[in-house]
Design a protein around this motif. Structure first.
Motif, PDB file in Angstrom:
ATOM      1  N   PRO A 182      39.388 -33.925  -1.887  1.00  0.00           N
ATOM      2  CA  PRO A 182      38.564 -34.073  -0.671  1.00  0.00           C
ATOM      3  C   PRO A 182      38.064 -32.768  -0.073  1.00  0.00           C
ATOM      4  N   LEU A 183      38.759 -31.652  -0.351  1.00  0.00           N
ATOM      5  CA  LEU A 183      38.373 -30.351   0.186  1.00  0.00           C
ATOM      6  C   LEU A 183      38.244 -30.410   1.711  1.00  0.00           C
ATOM      7  N   GLY A 184      37.035 -30.256   2.241  1.00  0.00           N
ATOM      8  CA  GLY A 184      36.881 -30.189   3.696  1.00  0.00           C
ATOM      9  C   GLY A 184      36.444 -31.469   4.349  1.00  0.00           C
ATOM     10  N   GLN A 185      36.463 -32.584   3.634  1.00  0.00           N
ATOM     11  CA  GLN A 185      36.037 -33.846   4.240  1.00  0.00           C
ATOM     12  C   GLN A 185      37.028 -34.266   5.327  1.00  0.00           C
ATOM     13  N   ASP A 186      36.492 -34.571   6.503  1.00  0.00           N
ATOM     14  CA  ASP A 186      37.301 -34.906   7.673  1.00  0.00           C
ATOM     15  C   ASP A 186      37.322 -36.418   7.844  1.00  0.00           C
ATOM     16  N   ALA A 187      38.533 -37.000   7.780  1.00  0.00           N
ATOM     17  CA  ALA A 187      38.664 -38.453   7.891  1.00  0.00           C
ATOM     18  C   ALA A 187      38.243 -38.970   9.253  1.00  0.00           C
ATOM     19  N   ALA A 188      38.148 -38.091  10.256  1.00  0.00           N
ATOM     20  CA  ALA A 188      37.675 -38.520  11.572  1.00  0.00           C
ATOM     21  C   ALA A 188      36.160 -38.669  11.603  1.00  0.00           C
ATOM     22  N   GLU A 189      35.470 -38.078  10.644  1.00  0.00           N
ATOM     23  CA  GLU A 189      34.009 -38.113  10.630  1.00  0.00           C
ATOM     24  C   GLU A 189      33.455 -39.011   9.528  1.00  0.00           C
ATOM     25  N   VAL A 190      34.185 -39.147   8.423  1.00  0.00           N
ATOM     26  CA  VAL A 190      33.737 -39.989   7.311  1.00  0.00           C
ATOM     27  C   VAL A 190      34.865 -40.938   6.938  1.00  0.00           C
ATOM     28  N   ARG A 191      34.531 -41.969   6.206  1.00  0.00           N
ATOM     29  CA  ARG A 191      35.543 -42.896   5.712  1.00  0.00           C
ATOM     30  C   ARG A 191      35.970 -42.435   4.323  1.00  0.00           C
ATOM     31  N   LEU A 242      42.702 -28.850   6.474  1.00  0.00           N
ATOM     32  CA  LEU A 242      43.385 -29.753   7.376  1.00  0.00           C
ATOM     33  C   LEU A 242      42.580 -29.891   8.663  1.00  0.00           C
ATOM     34  N   SER A 243      42.389 -31.128   9.096  1.00  0.00           N
ATOM     35  CA  SER A 243      41.574 -31.383  10.282  1.00  0.00           C
ATOM     36  C   SER A 243      42.459 -31.721  11.473  1.00  0.00           C
ATOM     37  N   TYR A 244      41.870 -31.628  12.651  1.00  0.00           N
ATOM     38  CA  TYR A 244      42.579 -31.960  13.891  1.00  0.00           C
ATOM     39  C   TYR A 244      42.457 -33.452  14.124  1.00  0.00           C
ATOM     40  N   GLY A 245      43.607 -34.155  14.118  1.00  0.00           N
ATOM     41  CA  GLY A 245      43.580 -35.599  14.275  1.00  0.00           C
ATOM     42  C   GLY A 245      43.532 -36.071  15.710  1.00  0.00           C
ATOM     43  N   ARG A 292      47.224 -38.812   3.421  1.00  0.00           N
ATOM     44  CA  ARG A 292      46.147 -39.792   3.245  1.00  0.00           C
ATOM     45  C   ARG A 292      44.844 -39.354   3.912  1.00  0.00           C
ATOM     46  N   ARG A 293      44.932 -38.636   5.019  1.00  0.00           N
ATOM     47  CA  ARG A 293      43.739 -38.279   5.784  1.00  0.00           C
ATOM     48  C   ARG A 293      43.523 -36.782   5.898  1.00  0.00           C
ATOM     49  N   GLY A 294      44.531 -35.981   5.538  1.00  0.00           N
ATOM     50  CA  GLY A 294      44.400 -34.536   5.717  1.00  0.00           C
ATOM     51  C   GLY A 294      44.341 -34.158   7.179  1.00  0.00           C
ATOM     52  N   ALA A 295      44.935 -34.987   8.042  1.00  0.00           N
ATOM     53  CA  ALA A 295      44.862 -34.783   9.492  1.00  0.00           C
ATOM     54  C   ALA A 295      46.222 -34.374  10.035  1.00  0.00           C
ATOM     55  N   HIS A 306      30.367 -40.472  -4.213  1.00  0.00           N
ATOM     56  CA  HIS A 306      31.493 -40.597  -5.131  1.00  0.00           C
ATOM     57  C   HIS A 306      31.488 -39.318  -5.958  1.00  0.00           C
ATOM     58  N   VAL A 307      32.415 -38.415  -5.666  1.00  0.00           N
ATOM     59  CA  VAL A 307      32.354 -37.068  -6.232  1.00  0.00           C
ATOM     60  C   VAL A 307      33.738 -36.622  -6.679  1.00  0.00           C
ATOM     61  N   LEU A 308      33.732 -35.598  -7.533  1.00  0.00           N
ATOM     62  CA  LEU A 308      34.987 -34.996  -7.956  1.00  0.00           C
ATOM     63  C   LEU A 308      35.529 -34.099  -6.851  1.00  0.00           C
ATOM     64  N   ARG A 309      34.664 -33.295  -6.277  1.00  0.00           N
ATOM     65  CA  ARG A 309      35.049 -32.389  -5.202  1.00  0.00           C
ATOM     66  C   ARG A 309      34.199 -32.697  -3.975  1.00  0.00           C
ATOM     67  N   GLY A 310      34.852 -32.752  -2.829  1.00  0.00           N
ATOM     68  CA  GLY A 310      34.147 -33.105  -1.604  1.00  0.00           C
ATOM     69  C   GLY A 310      33.443 -31.935  -0.967  1.00  0.00           C
ATOM     70  N   ASP A 311      32.693 -31.149  -1.750  1.00  0.00           N
ATOM     71  CA  ASP A 311      32.038 -29.939  -1.255  1.00  0.00           C
ATOM     72  C   ASP A 311      30.580 -30.228  -0.881  1.00  0.00           C
ATOM     73  N   LEU A 312      30.338 -31.213  -0.053  1.00  0.00           N
ATOM     74  CA  LEU A 312      28.982 -31.547   0.376  1.00  0.00           C
ATOM     75  C   LEU A 312      29.014 -32.010   1.820  1.00  0.00           C
ATOM     76  N   VAL A 313      27.862 -31.894   2.464  1.00  0.00           N
ATOM     77  CA  VAL A 313      27.736 -32.293   3.863  1.00  0.00           C
ATOM     78  C   VAL A 313      27.269 -33.738   3.902  1.00  0.00           C
ATOM     79  N   LEU A 314      28.002 -34.549   4.634  1.00  0.00           N
ATOM     80  CA  LEU A 314      27.699 -35.970   4.730  1.00  0.00           C
ATOM     81  C   LEU A 314      27.396 -36.345   6.169  1.00  0.00           C
ATOM     82  N   ARG A 315      26.585 -37.382   6.320  1.00  0.00           N
ATOM     83  CA  ARG A 315      26.291 -37.893   7.648  1.00  0.00           C
ATOM     84  C   ARG A 315      27.548 -38.535   8.234  1.00  0.00           C
ATOM     85  N   GLU A 316      27.725 -38.413   9.517  1.00  0.00           N
ATOM     86  CA  GLU A 316      28.898 -39.005  10.160  1.00  0.00           C
ATOM     87  C   GLU A 316      28.941 -40.508   9.904  1.00  0.00           C
TER      88      GLU A 316
END
Length: 870
Positions: free
Chosen positions: A847-856, A204-207, A29-32, A828-838
């Motif tokens: 989701p690719l590299g989107q970190d659930a600890a930084e974004v919802r 995979l991110s560090y949870g 669910r979170r990739g963590a 709202h994207v097909l691939r999460g290949d963009l930089v988003l504000r925390e």
């Protein structure tokens, strides 16, 4: 101490050890990932060990974030080994790589026979005429015939290559693992692979530590409990794991309301599962359960049944404290309304009364007793109970006891009578009391009123639409906006335990275009009003590709899948890649010998069948489609695997427009009785037999085969367009000996009508929901086109939300400038290949590299839930 780490949490330990763990849920669910122990300097030799783990993860399509790599490096060798094995085990189960995949022809696709019928004839001749201690009937060799174990078929080792076959060549059933006929297979040709990674690649991110894991589990649980619609089977499984990680002794984590009715039933059943916790749980149950159907759902779920009330089980005994709590809920309702709800499941409620004993508590809960008496049409006498029921009926105009029986003149019957009498005014007056039913019956009302009489209906809709659930609102919006034109067919998804479809001719006359425009305007305006309730942002990003991704519906029957793709969604397939379908199953004691068949049916642009690729035809147009061979048994632990390779370029050259994939249970064993059954597809670049037959890194989708169904139609490939449409439906079949050629016409009809449905606009897309969210909340909207370009839309002075929403995606763009380069806060994207504000919100199919600890991170169902009534 965290609930997850409490040593006395027996259920949590069981969940962690036997089924899916909390860590596995958070991984998906979170990739963590939450490595044990505290972070610190790298242990001696740890970098080399972590590098080996990274290689294993890349081979599965996953990457390590730098923080997670450092956390792994801080572990000692034993801890790292244990954590790495657990992580790889969870990933392998998600991909289907935890099983050994060995097709009938181990050299697939190169070694698959060119002539299926010649191969079949050799098998038949061998079966009929081969005798012990006699020369081979095919080649005449004297010493090469032997009996195989356990089937005892006489097989010639010269005519049938035991180094290539994985089962008996005559009956195609698995052999004993030590059978000499199964000679060591020849090594497959391995080509050095480049850096190609799957579309579903995820970093995979560090949870964090176990406390962070507990907090994240709480967040995921809260998100599931906030869903307005029915949960998918995967979400339901996750809910069960996350609930088992909570405490029944302290319910401070439990929200005051759970909007999803089926979710609520599961939560209440979990609360009641431990009798020792009833003193704490019963007050919470009384606060959550507030309708008669809620009561029935609770009884069903705690008895092992489905929260959707599909297939009512025999009810488990109900202890007295729970009886009183549930009867108190019914007693608080209007008896006439309660009876209307009860009559939807009349037989179930009659059996429920045997457990609740409502007449025993008639003095304490007289309105509940009256509702049960009305349900049964109870005759009244001179006894004490009858006197109690008469007294209770005095204050309820729609409960009639004057005829000696308890009768109810219910709302539903009055609505049906008004519609049958073609009296839309009377029906409308009743329906506005229940906004959801009004929206569901809009089409019927508008057909009765016509264009001249539609104004009162539109006015009633305007008053009531604010209280309608998002699922009903969006379903009506999609359906009604296509009703101004004739449609050849209607497609229904009946309620049930599986995603069945029902197709009939659409004999309804189209609705007047003006009426359709007005009604769609009301529904769209309401959706935009609800979208505006979200927090405002400066910049939003929307992928145009999401217009091909359908907003989820009937999620309760969605397959448990690696990638959550809503039914009906369409994705582009990369050029020059081979699509490899796969199937794996393992028999159980209850299923006995089971033969599943993976098949593909080919059709032209007019849905005329051109051919098949299955156990009856192992090759279609030489190498355009190749089947790996028909395994007819799957004993544990090895099970059985089948594959079909689809070369889209060769299929197009052969005139194929559509390919429909299907899985049949040949001998009619339900998928749910098997020990395990799953299927999916890979995208492969290597020609022929290069590389392993099952490559975890190439897996793009993997889904479970479950339930009582015997045939599954997972996907459709549009060969000409190079696109895949996710269907995820089951097909009704009868009898045995199922094969794709027997059902070709039905498959063509099903796939054709579903394609028409999903391309007609009758289903709202996630792209539309994304545009509405962006238009209502953002000052600048960036639309990413499929060709890589970007269009920028900035809200103009005085521009209303509906006008801004209509402009997004049109050629009426704004010059690039301020806001285009700013970090988005909503995506709202097909691939999460963009930089988003925390702190940003992001929905991404991949989701690719989107970190659930930084974004919802949002799921598709969360996008729909954002349109809940405010």
């Amino acid at each position: 101490m965290s609930d997850i780490t409490r040593p006395d949490r027996a259920k949590t330990a069981t969940s962690e050890a036997g089924g899916r763990s909390v860590a596995a849920v958070l991984l998906s669910r979170r990739g963590a990932v939450y490595p044990p122990g505290a972070t610190g300097p790298a242990a001696e030799g740890a970098h080399g060990a972590v590098a080996l783990l990274e290689v294993d993860l890349v081979e599965r399509g996953y990457l390590l974030a730098p923080a997670l790599r450092s956390a792994f490096a801080a572990l000692d060798t034993a801890e790292l080994g244990l954590a790495g094995r657990r992580l790889l085990g969870d990933i392998d189960r998600a991909l289907g790589a935890h099983r050994k995949h060995e097709p009938l022809f181990r050299g697939f696709p190169d070694s698959v026979p060119r002539d299926t019928y010649a191969h079949y004839a050799d098998r038949v001749v061998t079966l009929l005429y081969q005798h012990p201690e006699q020369p081979c009937v095919l080649c005449g060799d004297v010493d090469s015939v032997r009996a195989l174990s356990p089937c005892a078929h006489l097989v010639c080792g010269t005519c049938f290559d035991g180094a290539d076959l994985s089962a008996c060549p005559v009956c195609e059933r698995r052999l004993d693992s030590d059978e000499p006929f199964l000679r060591p297979r020849r090594p497959r040709r391995i080509l050095r692979r480049g850096p190609t990674l799957p579309d579903r690649l995820r970093r995979l991110s560090y949870g964090g530590d176990l406390a962070a894991r507990d907090a994240d589990a709480r967040r995921e649980l809260d998100a599931l409990l906030a869903r307005t619609g029915a949960l998918s089977p995967q979400d339901s499984d996750d809910l069960a794991v996350l609930l088992d990680a909570r405490s029944r002794d302290d319910l401070s984590w439990l929200p005051a309301t759970v909007p999803g009715r089926q979710t609520k039933a599961r939560v209440v059943a979990w609360l009641l599962a431990d009798p020792a916790a009833h003193p704490t749980a019963l007050p919470a149950v009384s606060g959550l359960v507030d309708t008669a159907t809620d009561v029935l759902r609770v009884l069903v779920v705690r008895s092992g049944g489905d929260a959707g009330l599909v297939g009512i089980p025999r009810f488990a005994p109900v202890p007295r404290p729970l009886r009183r709590a549930l009867l108190a809920v019914v007693d608080a309702l209007d008896p006439a309304s309660a009876v209307q709800d009860m009559r939807r499941y009349e037989r179930a409620w009659i059996h429920a009364a045997e457990r609740l004993h409502p007449f025993e508590y008639a003095g304490r809960f007289p309105r509940a007793a009256l509702a049960f008496a009305a349900l049964r049409g109870m005759r009244l006498g001179d006894d004490r109970l009858s006197a109690c029921l008469r007294a209770a009926a005095r204050d309820h105009a729609h409960i009639d006891v004057s005829g000696g029986t308890v009768a109810v003149h219910g709302w539903s019957s009055r609505v049906e009578a008004a519609l049958a009498a073609r009296d839309p005014g009377a029906a409308l007056a009743l329906l506005v009391r229940r906004p959801g039913e009004l929206v569901r019956r809009l089409d019927h009302l508008l057909r009765l009123t016509g264009e001249d009489g539609a104004h009162p209906v539109v006015q009633g809709l305007e008053r009531a639409v604010g209280d309608v659930s998002p699922a009903v609102l969006l379903s009506a919006l999609g359906e009604l906006r296509t009703r101004a034109r004739e449609r050849p067919a209607r497609v229904f998804f009946p309620k049930g335990g599986a995603a069945k479809t029902h197709v009939i001719d659409d004999v309804r006359a189209p609705l007047p275009a003006g009426v359709v425009e007005r009604v769609v305007g009301v529904l769209t305006a309401e959706a935009l009003r609800r979208a505006a309730a979200g927090a405002p942002v400066d910049v939003a990003v929307v992928d145009a590709a999401l217009h091909d991704v359908v907003a989820p519906f009937t999620e309760r029957t969605a397959s448990r899948a690696l990638v959550t793709l809503p039914r009906g969604s369409e994705l582009a397939l990369p050029d020059g890649r081979t699509l490899r379908l796969f199937l794996h199953w393992v028999e159980s004691a209850s299923s006995g010998r089971t033969d599943l068949d993976l098949s593909a049916a080919m059709f032209d642009a007019r849905w005329r069948q051109l051919g098949v690729c299955d156990y009856t035809s192992l090759r279609y147009e030489h190498t355009a489609a190749v089947h790996s061979g028909d395994l007819q048994s799957a004993p544990p632990p090895l099970g059985a695997s089948e594959f079909v390779d689809l070369d889209l370029d060769r299929l197009a050259a052969a005139g194929v427009r559509y390919v429909v994939a299907v899985v049949y249970s040949y001998n009619n064993v339900p998928f749910g009785e098997l020990g395990e059954a799953f299927a999916g597809f890979m995208l492969r670049e290597e020609p022929g037999a290069v590389g392993p037959v099952f490559d975890p890194r190439a897996v793009e989708q993997r889904f479970d085969l479950t339930g009582r169904s015997r045939a599954c139609v997972p996907l459709l490939v549009d060969v000409e367009a190079g696109r895949m449409r996710w269907l995820d439906v089951v097909k009704g079949v009868t009898g045995t000996e199922h094969a794709v050629w027997r059902h070709a016409h039905a498959l063509a009809t099903l796939a054709h009508r579903l394609t028409e449905l999903f391309t007609s606009g009758a289903r709202v897309s996630l792209g539309e929901l994304a545009v509405w969210q962006a238009a209502a909340r953002a000052r600048t909207v960036v639309v990413r086109r499929a060709d890589g370009g970007r269009d920028v839309y900035r809200r103009r002075d005085g521009e209303a939300v509906p006008s801004f929403a209509a402009r997004i995606g049109s050629p009426d763009t704004d010059a690039a400038g301020h806001g285009q380069s700013a970090e988005p806060q909503l995506a709202h994207v097909l691939r999460g290949d963009l930089v988003l504000r925390e702190g940003s919100e992001v929905f991404a199919v991949y989701p690719l590299g989107q970190d659930a600890a930084e974004v919802r991170l949002l799921a598709a169902a969360d996008v729909v839930s954002a349109f809940a009534p405010r």
